[in-house]
Design a protein around this motif. Structure first.
Motif, PDB file in Angstrom:
ATOM      1  N   ALA A 372       0.843  -1.191   0.000  1.00  0.00           N
ATOM      2  CA  ALA A 372       0.000   0.000   0.000  1.00  0.00           C
ATOM      3  C   ALA A 372       0.880   1.243   0.000  1.00  0.00           C
ATOM      4  O   ALA A 372       1.989   1.226   0.534  1.00  0.00           O
ATOM      5  N   LEU A 373       0.396   2.292  -0.613  1.00  0.00           N
ATOM      6  CA  LEU A 373       1.132   3.545  -0.588  1.00  0.00           C
ATOM      7  C   LEU A 373       1.012   4.173   0.799  1.00  0.00           C
ATOM      8  O   LEU A 373      -0.073   4.266   1.360  1.00  0.00           O
ATOM      9  N   VAL A 374       2.136   4.578   1.351  1.00  0.00           N
ATOM     10  CA  VAL A 374       2.146   5.184   2.684  1.00  0.00           C
ATOM     11  C   VAL A 374       1.835   6.674   2.552  1.00  0.00           C
ATOM     12  O   VAL A 374       2.380   7.365   1.682  1.00  0.00           O
ATOM     13  N   ALA A 375       0.950   7.165   3.414  1.00  0.00           N
ATOM     14  CA  ALA A 375       0.552   8.568   3.378  1.00  0.00           C
ATOM     15  C   ALA A 375       1.403   9.408   4.321  1.00  0.00           C
ATOM     16  O   ALA A 375       1.777   8.957   5.412  1.00  0.00           O
ATOM     17  N   TYR A 376       1.720  10.607   3.896  1.00  0.00           N
ATOM     18  CA  TYR A 376       2.425  11.587   4.716  1.00  0.00           C
ATOM     19  C   TYR A 376       1.549  12.830   4.836  1.00  0.00           C
ATOM     20  O   TYR A 376       0.562  12.981   4.117  1.00  0.00           O
ATOM     21  N   GLU A 377       1.939  13.737   5.744  1.00  0.00           N
ATOM     22  CA  GLU A 377       1.131  14.928   5.976  1.00  0.00           C
ATOM     23  C   GLU A 377       1.958  16.195   5.804  1.00  0.00           C
ATOM     24  O   GLU A 377       3.192  16.167   5.823  1.00  0.00           O
ATOM     25  N   MET A 378       1.237  17.312   5.651  1.00  0.00           N
ATOM     26  CA  MET A 378       1.881  18.620   5.641  1.00  0.00           C
ATOM     27  C   MET A 378       2.498  18.886   7.012  1.00  0.00           C
ATOM     28  O   MET A 378       1.949  18.463   8.037  1.00  0.00           O
ATOM     29  N   PRO A 379       3.619  19.612   7.066  1.00  0.00           N
ATOM     30  CA  PRO A 379       4.229  19.890   8.365  1.00  0.00           C
ATOM     31  C   PRO A 379       3.601  21.079   9.086  1.00  0.00           C
ATOM     32  O   PRO A 379       4.120  21.531  10.084  1.00  0.00           O
ATOM     33  N   LYS A 380       2.481  21.598   8.582  1.00  0.00           N
ATOM     34  CA  LYS A 380       1.862  22.756   9.214  1.00  0.00           C
ATOM     35  C   LYS A 380       0.371  22.767   8.922  1.00  0.00           C
ATOM     36  O   LYS A 380      -0.128  21.989   8.113  1.00  0.00           O
ATOM     37  N   THR A 381      -0.330  23.644   9.598  1.00  0.00           N
ATOM     38  CA  THR A 381      -1.758  23.841   9.395  1.00  0.00           C
ATOM     39  C   THR A 381      -2.017  25.328   9.147  1.00  0.00           C
ATOM     40  O   THR A 381      -1.102  26.147   9.214  1.00  0.00           O
ATOM     41  N   LEU A 382      -3.270  25.663   8.885  1.00  0.00           N
ATOM     42  CA  LEU A 382      -3.632  27.063   8.677  1.00  0.00           C
ATOM     43  C   LEU A 382      -3.971  27.737  10.001  1.00  0.00           C
ATOM     44  O   LEU A 382      -4.613  27.141  10.870  1.00  0.00           O
ATOM     45  N   ASP A 383      -3.544  28.993  10.128  1.00  0.00           N
ATOM     46  CA  ASP A 383      -3.908  29.779  11.302  1.00  0.00           C
ATOM     47  C   ASP A 383      -5.237  30.499  11.117  1.00  0.00           C
ATOM     48  O   ASP A 383      -5.913  30.831  12.090  1.00  0.00           O
ATOM     49  N   LEU A 384      -5.591  30.778   9.854  1.00  0.00           N
ATOM     50  CA  LEU A 384      -6.720  31.651   9.551  1.00  0.00           C
ATOM     51  C   LEU A 384      -7.725  30.937   8.653  1.00  0.00           C
ATOM     52  O   LEU A 384      -7.390  29.943   7.998  1.00  0.00           O
ATOM     53  N   PRO A 385      -8.964  31.454   8.561  1.00  0.00           N
ATOM     54  CA  PRO A 385      -9.922  30.893   7.601  1.00  0.00           C
ATOM     55  C   PRO A 385      -9.382  31.039   6.182  1.00  0.00           C
ATOM     56  O   PRO A 385      -8.695  32.024   5.876  1.00  0.00           O
ATOM     57  N   PRO A 386      -9.683  30.082   5.284  1.00  0.00           N
ATOM     58  CA  PRO A 386      -9.098  30.106   3.935  1.00  0.00           C
ATOM     59  C   PRO A 386      -9.302  31.409   3.180  1.00  0.00           C
ATOM     60  O   PRO A 386      -8.391  31.893   2.511  1.00  0.00           O
ATOM     61  N   HIS A 387     -10.499  32.004   3.254  1.00  0.00           N
ATOM     62  CA  HIS A 387     -10.764  33.239   2.507  1.00  0.00           C
ATOM     63  C   HIS A 387      -9.914  34.412   3.004  1.00  0.00           C
ATOM     64  O   HIS A 387      -9.633  35.347   2.256  1.00  0.00           O
ATOM     65  N   MET A 388      -9.517  34.357   4.252  1.00  0.00           N
ATOM     66  CA  MET A 388      -8.856  35.510   4.867  1.00  0.00           C
ATOM     67  C   MET A 388      -7.502  35.794   4.237  1.00  0.00           C
ATOM     68  O   MET A 388      -7.104  36.951   4.099  1.00  0.00           O
ATOM     69  N   TYR A 389      -6.785  34.761   3.834  1.00  0.00           N
ATOM     70  CA  TYR A 389      -5.472  34.962   3.220  1.00  0.00           C
ATOM     71  C   TYR A 389      -5.593  35.746   1.912  1.00  0.00           C
ATOM     72  O   TYR A 389      -4.780  36.620   1.608  1.00  0.00           O
ATOM     73  N   HIS A 390      -6.614  35.429   1.137  1.00  0.00           N
ATOM     74  CA  HIS A 390      -6.802  36.089  -0.158  1.00  0.00           C
ATOM     75  C   HIS A 390      -7.231  37.545   0.036  1.00  0.00           C
ATOM     76  O   HIS A 390      -6.780  38.429  -0.695  1.00  0.00           O
ATOM     77  N   LEU A 391      -8.095  37.773   0.995  1.00  0.00           N
ATOM     78  CA  LEU A 391      -8.512  39.144   1.309  1.00  0.00           C
ATOM     79  C   LEU A 391      -7.343  39.959   1.845  1.00  0.00           C
ATOM     80  O   LEU A 391      -7.154  41.122   1.472  1.00  0.00           O
ATOM     81  N   GLN A 392      -6.549  39.364   2.716  1.00  0.00           N
ATOM     82  CA  GLN A 392      -5.371  40.065   3.227  1.00  0.00           C
ATOM     83  C   GLN A 392      -4.427  40.439   2.102  1.00  0.00           C
ATOM     84  O   GLN A 392      -3.874  41.547   2.083  1.00  0.00           O
ATOM     85  N   ASN A 393      -4.231  39.522   1.160  1.00  0.00           N
ATOM     86  CA  ASN A 393      -3.372  39.810   0.023  1.00  0.00           C
ATOM     87  C   ASN A 393      -3.897  41.025  -0.753  1.00  0.00           C
ATOM     88  O   ASN A 393      -3.126  41.898  -1.161  1.00  0.00           O
ATOM     89  N   PHE A 394      -5.206  41.080  -0.953  1.00  0.00           N
ATOM     90  CA  PHE A 394      -5.807  42.208  -1.672  1.00  0.00           C
ATOM     91  C   PHE A 394      -5.581  43.523  -0.940  1.00  0.00           C
ATOM     92  O   PHE A 394      -5.110  44.507  -1.522  1.00  0.00           O
TER      93      PHE A 394
END
Length: 441
Positions: A372-394
């Protein structure tokens, strides 16, 4: 971010040619101090507008000058919510008609538009003409021609236009694309991608008996009746159906991750479940050029009568590994092919994290499928709601602190895929992309 701090992430982004500061993306030409408050307006406080508002009130330095919606209850909610959550002294002005807002609010720095698709183009163009920077939800418009008008208006005005493909500001997506795929080459040669957004069957929305919108107002703003007003996404000329509403988010990511334009598309869709003007399910196959100088094939489906199939995600597959991405963090996984080089050094370096979920055994049918293929994970998580990053960028771009992650011209280029998918369904044959599909003259 956890485990990998922001400074390290930005450094890695630069090494991986991250999109945040990519050359050619629109940057602010505004005389706004980074310390000044921005006077903003919100146009459209329906389901999506409320999601955006929930993130905006958490962003420092925003002063809500006005809220606009043809639904009085939504307008009142938006104004009261903005005032209470930001603790600003004055109540935002409330408007039914966005043209009245433009005429009376002369010192706006930016507007956030979350109205039905067929209002995006006229509203965006009028605000840009008035000298206001615009954040507009996707799709850009109900037609390719109207979307092109938005790009032309942005060029003429010299102001900023950000389109709401929020995954392009999501740190996890940047990490997957710029670090794991581009810098570390975890997938090896990219050969395929697949994605989906499946939703359970649902009933049509109905206007509430009290506190709704009058028929006179509904007709004044381009809707034939209450049903069209409440369910506009299903109507041609108003929205683009599920492939536009849902699929646009993910088809945008295919091109961004592959780093090349699509070559051709074959698609199928029908209306056999809801019997609505737009297709209630769509399946399509798209061939892409890639940054690796070869081609890859992507499959995408959007279903609206079943939620089976594992939620909504985009998966990029190579001969050495695969990365499954989603705005639902629980669905994000990285898989190593059994014949790939060992990944232990990636764990030691903190590039990947061992998964807490054990590998699931598979039946052995072939010598190439012994494990079976072994799964790995991201080494981090999000601090903010997903939409907030895009709004902050704007808003950071409005202040002149960075470039936009999804300006109008680049959004037009990506959304060309959605328009071509619809054409391919209607033509019932494979359609090739032309250079003119991606360029606004």
């Amino acid at each position: 971010m956890s485990e990998i701090n922001r400074r390290d992430f930005i450094k890695n982004m630069a090494l991986g040619a991250g999109l945040v500061m990519a050359p050619g993306f629109a940057s602010a030409q505004n005389k706004v101090s980074a310390n000044d408050k921005l006077n903003i307006a919100v146009v459209g406080v329906g389901a999506e507008g409320k999601v955006l508002l929930e993130s905006m009130v958490k962003i420092p330095g925003l002063h809500f000058r006005a809220v606009c919606d043809i639904w009085p209850a939504h307008c009142r909610f938006g104004a009261a919510y903005a005032k209470s959550r930001t603790k600003q002294k004055d109540m935002p002005k409330m408007y039914e008609n966005y043209e009245d807002l433009i005429a009376k609010e002369k010192d706006l720095d930016a507007v956030v538009i979350a109205t039905p698709d067929f209002w995006h183009s006229p509203q965006t163009c009028d605000f840009l003409k008035a000298g206001v920077n615009v954040y507009c939800e996707k799709m850009m418009a109900e037609s390719k021609e109207k979307a092109a008008d938005m790009v032309r208006a942005q060029r003429k005005s010299g102001k900023l236009l950000q389109i709401g493909h929020q995954r392009t500001s999501n740190p996890l997506y940047h990490y997957a694309r710029d670090i794991l795929i581009r810098q570390k080459n975890i997938c090896g040669r990219l050969v395929n991608a697949n994605g989906q957004w499946n939703r359970a069957a649902s009933k049509d929305l109905v206007m509430p008996k009290k506190g709704g919108v009058s028929l006179d107002v509904i007709k004044r703003y381009g809707f034939e009746d209450e049903h069209m007003f409440m369910n506009w996404r299903w109507y041609k000329g108003k929205g683009g159906g599920p492939i536009s509403d849902l699929g646009a988010h993910q088809l945008d990511i295919f091109g961004w991750f592959f780093g090349g334009k699509p070559i051709d598309v074959l698609a199928s869709g029908d209306t056999n479940y809801y019997n609505k003007p737009w297709y209630d399910n769509v399946m399509c196959i798209i061939n892409y050029n890639t940054y690796q100088k070869h081609t890859a094939k992507a499959f995408y489906q959007v279903l609206t009568a079943t939620s089976a199939g594992g939620g909504y995600f985009e998966q990029f597959m190579g001969d050495e590994g695969a990365i499954k991405m989603s705005e639902n963090p629980a669905l994000i996984k990285i898989f190593r092919e059994n014949n790939a080089p060992d990944w232990k050094h990636y764990i030691d370096e903190g590039v990947l994290k061992n998964s807490s979920a054990p590998a699931t055994p598979v039946a052995i049918k072939d010598a190439r499928e012994t494990k079976a293929l072994v799964a790995y994970e991201m080494p981090k998580t999000l601090d903010l709601p997903p939409h907030m990053y895009h709004l902050q960028n704007f808003f950071d771009a409005v202040r002149g602190k960075c470039a936009l992650n999804c300006d109008g011209a680049h959004a037009f280029e990506r959304e060309a895929v959605v328009y071509k998918v619809v054409q391919a369904i209607e033509a019932q044959k494979t359609l090739k992309f032309e250079d003119s599909d991606f360029i606004v003259s």
